[in-house]
Scaffold this motif. Structure first.
Motif, mmCIF file in Angstrom:
data_model
loop_
_atom_site.group_PDB
_atom_site.id
_atom_site.type_symbol
_atom_site.label_atom_id
_atom_site.label_comp_id
_atom_site.label_asym_id
_atom_site.label_seq_id
_atom_site.Cartn_x
_atom_site.Cartn_y
_atom_site.Cartn_z
ATOM 1 N N THR A 91 -7.584 4.203 0.182
ATOM 2 C CA THR A 91 -7.266 3.589 1.470
ATOM 3 C C THR A 91 -7.505 4.574 2.612
ATOM 4 O OG1 THR A 91 -4.920 4.183 1.239
ATOM 5 C CG2 THR A 91 -5.572 1.989 0.494
ATOM 6 N N ALA B 240 -2.367 10.727 -0.593
ATOM 7 C CA ALA B 240 -2.035 9.400 -1.114
ATOM 8 C C ALA B 240 -3.083 8.376 -0.685
ATOM 9 C CB ALA B 240 -0.647 8.974 -0.645
ATOM 10 N N ALA B 241 -3.515 8.457 0.561
ATOM 11 C CA ALA B 241 -4.537 7.522 1.051
ATOM 12 C C ALA B 241 -5.859 7.747 0.325
ATOM 13 C CB ALA B 241 -4.706 7.675 2.559
ATOM 14 N N ALA C 128 0.469 12.463 2.730
ATOM 15 C CA ALA C 128 0.041 11.141 3.199
ATOM 16 C C ALA C 128 -1.475 10.984 3.087
ATOM 17 C CB ALA C 128 0.495 10.912 4.641
ATOM 18 N N GLN D 38 1.023 4.218 -2.742
ATOM 19 C CA GLN D 38 0.807 5.604 -2.334
ATOM 20 C C GLN D 38 1.989 6.482 -2.714
ATOM 21 O OE1 GLN D 38 -0.119 5.255 1.849
ATOM 22 N NE2 GLN D 38 -2.291 4.942 1.441
ATOM 23 N N SER D 39 3.186 5.989 -2.544
ATOM 24 C CA SER D 39 4.382 6.745 -2.914
ATOM 25 C C SER D 39 4.408 7.026 -4.421
ATOM 26 C CB SER D 39 5.627 5.973 -2.495
ATOM 27 O OG SER D 39 6.791 6.667 -2.856
ATOM 28 N N VAL E 96 0.847 -1.204 0.000
ATOM 29 C CA VAL E 96 0.000 0.000 0.000
ATOM 30 C C VAL E 96 0.875 1.244 0.000
ATOM 31 C CG1 VAL E 96 -1.599 1.369 1.410
ATOM 32 C CG2 VAL E 96 -2.044 -1.065 1.024
ATOM 33 N N ARG E 97 1.902 1.245 0.830
ATOM 34 C CA ARG E 97 2.793 2.416 0.881
ATOM 35 C C ARG E 97 3.525 2.625 -0.436
ATOM 36 N NH1 ARG E 97 4.676 1.393 7.001
ATOM 37 N NH2 ARG E 97 2.976 2.529 7.994
ATOM 38 N N THR F 97 -5.664 6.492 -3.351
ATOM 39 C CA THR F 97 -5.599 5.040 -3.502
ATOM 40 C C THR F 97 -6.778 4.342 -2.825
ATOM 41 O OG1 THR F 97 -4.167 4.862 -1.551
ATOM 42 C CG2 THR F 97 -3.084 5.006 -3.714
ATOM 43 N N GLU G 237 1.812 7.231 -6.297
ATOM 44 C CA GLU G 237 0.726 8.182 -6.562
ATOM 45 C C GLU G 237 1.191 9.614 -6.282
ATOM 46 O OE1 GLU G 237 -3.170 8.850 -7.933
ATOM 47 O OE2 GLU G 237 -1.936 7.063 -7.970
#
Length: 162
Positions: A155, A149-150, A146, A31-32, A27-28, A153, A34
């Motif tokens: 999340t 990004a969440a 952060a 996100q990175s 997931v990270r 995605t 993105e």
């Protein structure tokens, strides 16, 4: 027998933790990637990308209005529950923080000009402590890299869900 059960429980727990850590790493990484994509955009493309996220998550009447004379609004939308949303987009590099003056300019127009029921600033960077304090005392949602990004995605929540 009890020792055997405890040993099995320990192995199961370790495997579950390893699986969770691997999923979190994936997931990270997404996100990175993105956030890197947002950094590669020009400011207008970034505003359009934020408008897309609003529409994807059920907003209607979504418009990109950023530019000269926008009075702090880059994206206007109506949340799925009918609230009016105003978003200011700050596509900054990783070493440039969104400061309190940015929030004060935006905060001064959210209600009086845009009649916003949800006001948010979305950035590819982070916020200074004074900016976060101003936002907290004035009901402005802050979406740093952060949180963006969440959201992007799926999340994490959208700004109007907080």
């Amino acid at each position: 027998m009890l020792l055997l059960l405890l040993a099995i429980a320990g192995v199961v727990s370790a495997n579950a933790e390893a699986t969770h850590n691997e999923e979190l790493r994936k997931v990270r990484a997404v996100q990175s990637a993105e956030i890197a994509r947002y950094h590669a955009m020009n400011p207008r493309e970034f505003e359009q990308a934020i408008a897309f996220l609003c529409e994807r998550d059920g907003c209607t009447a979504t418009r990109v209005v950023g530019g000269a004379g926008d009075l702090g609004a880059d994206v206007l939308a109506t949340a799925p529950d009918g609230r009016r949303i105003v978003i200011q987009c700050k596509r900054y590099g990783p070493t440039t923080k969104v400061g309190s003056p940015d929030l004060q300019r935006f905060g001064g127009t959210c209600d009086s000009v845009h009649h916003a029921q949800v006001a948010a600033i979305v950035t590819t960077s982070v916020f200074t402590k004074p900016a976060a304090q101003y936002a907290a005392s004035n009901g402005i949602q802050l979406f740093d890299e952060a949180a963006l990004a969440a959201w992007a995605t799926s999340t994490g929540p959208a700004p109007w869900m907080l």
